[in-house]
Design a protein around this motif. Structure first.
Motif, PDB file in Angstrom:
ATOM      1  N   THR A  90      48.839  13.240 -56.202  1.00  0.00           N
ATOM      2  CA  THR A  90      48.341  13.092 -57.563  1.00  0.00           C
ATOM      3  C   THR A  90      47.241  14.095 -57.890  1.00  0.00           C
ATOM      4  O   THR A  90      46.689  14.070 -58.967  1.00  0.00           O
ATOM      5  N   ARG A 119      42.721   0.629 -56.210  1.00  0.00           N
ATOM      6  CA  ARG A 119      42.057   0.072 -57.394  1.00  0.00           C
ATOM      7  C   ARG A 119      40.889   0.947 -57.825  1.00  0.00           C
ATOM      8  O   ARG A 119      40.743   1.265 -58.993  1.00  0.00           O
ATOM      9  N   PRO A 173      42.322   5.453 -58.106  1.00  0.00           N
ATOM     10  CA  PRO A 173      43.778   5.560 -58.230  1.00  0.00           C
ATOM     11  C   PRO A 173      44.302   6.982 -58.059  1.00  0.00           C
ATOM     12  O   PRO A 173      45.482   7.170 -57.771  1.00  0.00           O
ATOM     13  N   PHE A 174      43.446   7.980 -58.213  1.00  0.00           N
ATOM     14  CA  PHE A 174      43.930   9.361 -58.114  1.00  0.00           C
ATOM     15  C   PHE A 174      43.938   9.898 -56.694  1.00  0.00           C
ATOM     16  O   PHE A 174      44.446  10.979 -56.443  1.00  0.00           O
ATOM     17  N   GLN A 217      35.718  -3.673 -50.211  1.00  0.00           N
ATOM     18  CA  GLN A 217      36.084  -2.764 -51.295  1.00  0.00           C
ATOM     19  C   GLN A 217      34.840  -2.056 -51.842  1.00  0.00           C
ATOM     20  O   GLN A 217      34.861  -0.852 -52.106  1.00  0.00           O
ATOM     21  N   ARG A 265      34.179   1.887 -51.584  1.00  0.00           N
ATOM     22  CA  ARG A 265      33.925   2.621 -52.818  1.00  0.00           C
ATOM     23  C   ARG A 265      32.620   3.399 -52.721  1.00  0.00           C
ATOM     24  O   ARG A 265      32.544   4.561 -53.125  1.00  0.00           O
ATOM     25  N   ASP A 301      32.712   7.340 -52.959  1.00  0.00           N
ATOM     26  CA  ASP A 301      31.985   7.902 -54.101  1.00  0.00           C
ATOM     27  C   ASP A 301      30.894   8.858 -53.643  1.00  0.00           C
ATOM     28  O   ASP A 301      30.603   9.843 -54.303  1.00  0.00           O
ATOM     29  N   PRO A 331      32.245  12.696 -54.898  1.00  0.00           N
ATOM     30  CA  PRO A 331      31.646  12.120 -56.103  1.00  0.00           C
ATOM     31  C   PRO A 331      32.527  12.208 -57.347  1.00  0.00           C
ATOM     32  O   PRO A 331      32.356  11.432 -58.262  1.00  0.00           O
ATOM     33  N   ARG A 332      33.448  13.126 -57.391  1.00  0.00           N
ATOM     34  CA  ARG A 332      34.286  13.231 -58.588  1.00  0.00           C
ATOM     35  C   ARG A 332      35.628  12.543 -58.410  1.00  0.00           C
ATOM     36  O   ARG A 332      36.486  12.603 -59.290  1.00  0.00           O
ATOM     37  N   ALA A 351      36.595   9.496 -58.426  1.00  0.00           N
ATOM     38  CA  ALA A 351      36.935   8.412 -59.341  1.00  0.00           C
ATOM     39  C   ALA A 351      37.469   8.950 -60.662  1.00  0.00           C
ATOM     40  O   ALA A 351      38.225   8.292 -61.360  1.00  0.00           O
ATOM     41  N   ASP A 352      37.074  10.176 -60.997  1.00  0.00           N
ATOM     42  CA  ASP A 352      37.550  10.779 -62.240  1.00  0.00           C
ATOM     43  C   ASP A 352      38.900  11.456 -62.061  1.00  0.00           C
ATOM     44  O   ASP A 352      39.475  11.970 -63.003  1.00  0.00           O
ATOM     45  N   GLY A 353      39.364  11.545 -60.850  1.00  0.00           N
ATOM     46  CA  GLY A 353      40.677  12.132 -60.642  1.00  0.00           C
ATOM     47  C   GLY A 353      40.632  13.492 -59.999  1.00  0.00           C
ATOM     48  O   GLY A 353      41.658  14.107 -59.784  1.00  0.00           O
ATOM     49  N   ALA A 354      39.457  14.004 -59.709  1.00  0.00           N
ATOM     50  CA  ALA A 354      39.392  15.310 -59.063  1.00  0.00           C
ATOM     51  C   ALA A 354      38.309  15.280 -57.998  1.00  0.00           C
ATOM     52  O   ALA A 354      37.267  14.683 -58.193  1.00  0.00           O
TER      53      ALA A 354
END
Lengths: 149, 600
Positions: free
Chosen positions: A2, A26, A29-30, A120, A124, A128, A132-133, A135-138
């Protein structure tokens, strides 16, 4: 794939594997997850030039066969794996174990709680911090490519 | 191409996906695909913004099925502030060529569809940020129809996001409760103050924060106990800061009241060890620090400092931190109480036993005392070795029934009474009778057992043993050849009847023989299957043939401790090995030696 970074999870327990998959799918997701249930397979996998380099390795300390600590030491002995970020998970709070993990080259030493929601949160927190990025997908900033017309 | 029914189906799927997602970004595929399937639409771009017009993220997807292009950034774009939605979503229509890049960063993607017209919708996600969703379409597209679909998709996204936040809050409450339970469990498993605090620091990272420092407040200021950080390099830095940093020391020293956690960020951290970016650099969130004060035993006993390098919405609230601090303080309170009590017990115990045994030519004396469990309070075992006017040595050992202050008082009374009498030359039987009388006069409510042995060297190189026992386990003799003998003795416990006389029994030691006195903590140590150490004691003692007194005492105590699966009684051992008169000693006539011994 992804495009959101890859985490290699070294974990033999099916139950914990499922928990990690459920938790990270959860919260992140990326992220792509790859599981290595046998510690013997990890080093060949990481040294395989054709395989994608993970952005983070989550390592269960209590692995059968080659233990987590021995695996970590052997990873660090290879220049190709020297800069990999390795987060060690353990169910122990003994400080001696923590010291040996750091001596062996762990970047993080994380206590693995039994409660799923807490686990979880812990996962996370660790992901994170190191990605650090994510969660935003990248995982890192990707330069814009020409989008399709 | 999708018709309206298919679009409705797509919205339905979006709802379903939203009910599972924990992050609104996870809905992207379910939002972008049906929009791209709308006739005339070629490109969809999503943007995410922070409150202060900082672009955090762009995601562009074309109609040709290639992977999305994702840009994660922290680009400040003051010009885009005009697009920030106030309340309701705002729909904008514009030819792509008229978009200003300072306001529309996504224009760089949208322009890839030449001559396109753009419909964009900006909408508020939550208090801390907003988002945009834009499509580029050709002239064949139904602009109003596309705008309507965009608005519908946004409605679902906003509702989903609200639901996600709600579920996130609930999950977080669940995790908070689990962490508090786990923290209590961990802290309760230790009665050591520093260990308790170390455990708090370990389990709180990274669930609560990225770093944690714990301090105890001593008379002369905060004392660093432990630091943890999710990254080992930063953990080392935190440890140093915890030990030496004057800014932190001043902050912690002045936190002498107030129950609520103190949060510090931005300029408030200037000059602190937490100012400046972390070693991992870009993408890091600004550092926030919280300090919770720990109150126990009516005063401030320490502090927990958390360091956060995470988004503001993932910081714990004060109520949670206060709850964690309260539990930690309670655990520390217990640990402090235990420490105080243990210290009192050990120091009292020390005063009930001789600080050293007398040295006498020909004798090798040693003792061992194992406290079963200090938490159970001071024990009632006692022993002593007393030089007597006739040059003999009296050994005494005893055991007061029970533990605690009263048992300790009787222990002191018994030991000092016997010691004083024996020192004056009183014979063992009389000494025990007089102790019995003293106990009865004191109205002591407890019984005690004791045995007294006087050891008198004789001219033939042997030693006369005179033994009186008041209900105490019989002493053993390890002969030089390894055989084991029991010193016959027997009599009533002390403190039961008013007038009791004690019969004395005689035995002897040859050079190389060892006399072993002990309390029932030794013989009554039990294995898991119920076997008493008493049954193996002769064999174990025999195996120590040739050992000096200290080896015998220490080895038996150690073996009994390893042997026992249950039972926490104290174990006292008093061991005397008779080495005989050495040639240098032996040159003196016995009378002279006895005189010298008496003078010593």
């Amino acid at each position: 794939m992804t495009g959101g970074g890859l985490i290699l999870v070294v974990e033999d327990s099916e139950e914990d594997t499922e928990a990690i998959q459920r938790a990270l799918s959860r919260s992140h997701p990326f992220l792509d997850l790859e599981f290595a249930p046998r510690s013997e397979d990890v080093l060949p996998r990481l040294l395989d030039p054709a395989a994608r380099t993970p952005d983070l390795v989550l390592l269960d300390l209590n692995m059968p066969g080659i233990g987590g600590l021995a695996l970590l030491s052997s990873l660090r002995a290879h220049p190709a794996c020297a800069s990999l970020t390795v987060v060690v998970f353990t169910s122990s709070t003994a400080s001696a174990e923590e010291d040996s993990c750091y001596a062996a080259g762990a970047d993080s030493y994380i206590y693995k709680p039994v409660n799923f929601e807490l686990f979880q949160t812990v996962l996370r927190g660790a992901v994170d911090f190191w990605l650090p990025r994510a969660a935003d997908g990248a995982v890192t900033a990707v330069p814009p490519a020409a989008p399709p017309a | 191409m999708v018709d309206d029914d298919t679009w409705s189906g797509a919205l339905h799927r979006l709802w379903q996906a939203a009910s599972r997602a924990e992050e609104v970004g996870a809905l992207a595929d379910d939002v972008y695909a049906p929009l791209l399937a709308t006739p005339g639409v070629h490109l969809v771009v999503g943007t995410r913004w922070d409150e202060d017009a900082t672009l955090r993220y762009m995601r562009a997807l074309g109609a040709d099925g290639d992977a999305p292009v994702i840009v994660a950034t922290a680009r400040s774009m003051p010009g885009a502030a005009v697009r920030e939605p106030d309340g309701e979503p705002v729909v904008t229509r514009s030819p792509v060529d008229e978009l200003d890049d300072a306001v529309w960063p996504e224009a760089e993607f949208l322009r890839q569809v030449p001559g396109a017209s753009v419909v964009g919708c900006t909408f508020r996600l939550d208090r801390s940020g907003w988002a945009g969703l834009s499509v580029a379409m050709d002239a064949s597209a139904d602009t109003e129809g596309v705008a309507r679909r965009l608005a519908q998709a946004v409605d679902v996204i906003v509702a989903c996001h609200t639901g996600i936040l709600q579920r996130g809050r609930e999950a977080r409450r669940g995790a908070d409760d689990a962490l508090l339970a786990e923290a209590s469990l961990q802290m309760d498993s230790s009665l050591d103050v520093e260990d308790t605090l170390r455990r708090v620091a370990r389990i709180a990272v990274p669930a609560v924060a990225d770093g944690c420092l714990v301090h105890l407040l001593r008379k002369d200021g905060p004392e660093f106990v432990a630091a943890t950080h999710v990254a080992v390099q930063q953990q080392r830095a935190l440890e140093e800061a915890g030990r030496d940093d004057p800014w932190l020391a001043a902050l912690l020293a002045q936190r002498d009241d107030g129950d609520q956690a103190l949060f510090l960020s931005g300029a408030a951290l200037d000059g602190s060890p937490f100012a400046g970016p972390g070693p991992t650099g870009g993408g890091r969130h600004p550092t926030v620090v919280s300090v919770s004060t720990l109150h126990a035993r009516g005063r401030v006993v320490g502090s927990i400092t958390f360091v956060y390098q995470r988004p503001e919405d993932r910081l714990p609230d004060s109520a949670f931190l206060d709850s964690l601090a309260t539990r930690a303080a309670l655990a520390i309170d217990n640990a402090l109480l235990y420490e105080l009590r243990r210290h009192a017990v050990l120091s009292l115990q020390e005063h009930l036993l001789p600080s050293q045994l007398p040295a006498a030519a020909g004798w090798d004396l040693s003792a061992s005392y194992e406290v079963g469990d200090p938490m159970l309070d001071v024990g009632g075992d006692f022993y002593d070795a007393v030089p007597r006017p006739d040059g003999s040595i009296a050994l005494l050992i005893g055991d007061v029934c029970g533990r605690g202050a009263e048992a300790a008082a009787l222990t002191g009374l018994a030991r000092h009474t016997l010691r004083t009498l024996l020192e004056e030359g009183t014979d063992p039987g009389t000494a025990l009778s007089r102790l019995n009388r003293a106990l009865r006069q004191e109205g002591a409510s407890r019984f005690l057992t004791a045995v007294v042995v006087t050891m008198t060297p004789r001219a033939d190189g042997t030693v006369l043993l005179t033994t009186c026992s008041a209900g105490h386990p019989r002493p053993l003799v390890l002969r030089a050849d390894g055989s084991i003998g029991e010193v016959v003795s027997g009599g009533l416990l002390l403190g039961i009847l008013d007038d009791v006389s004690y019969e004395s029994h005689e035995d002897s030691l040859a050079p190389g023989d060892t006399l072993v006195l002990f309390t029932d903590g030794l013989t009554e140590s039990r294995e898991a299957d119920g076997t008493y150490f008493e049954s193996v004691l002769p064999g174990r003692l025999s195996a120590l043939r040739g050992s000096d007194a200290a080896q015998v005492a220490d080895s038996l105590a150690r073996q009994a401790r390893a042997f026992r699966a249950s039972g926490q009684d104290d174990i006292a051992l008093l061991v005397a090995r008779w080495n005989g008169i050495t040639p240098s000693d032996g040159l003196l006539p016995l009378e002279t030696w006895l005189e010298q011994a008496a003078l010593r």
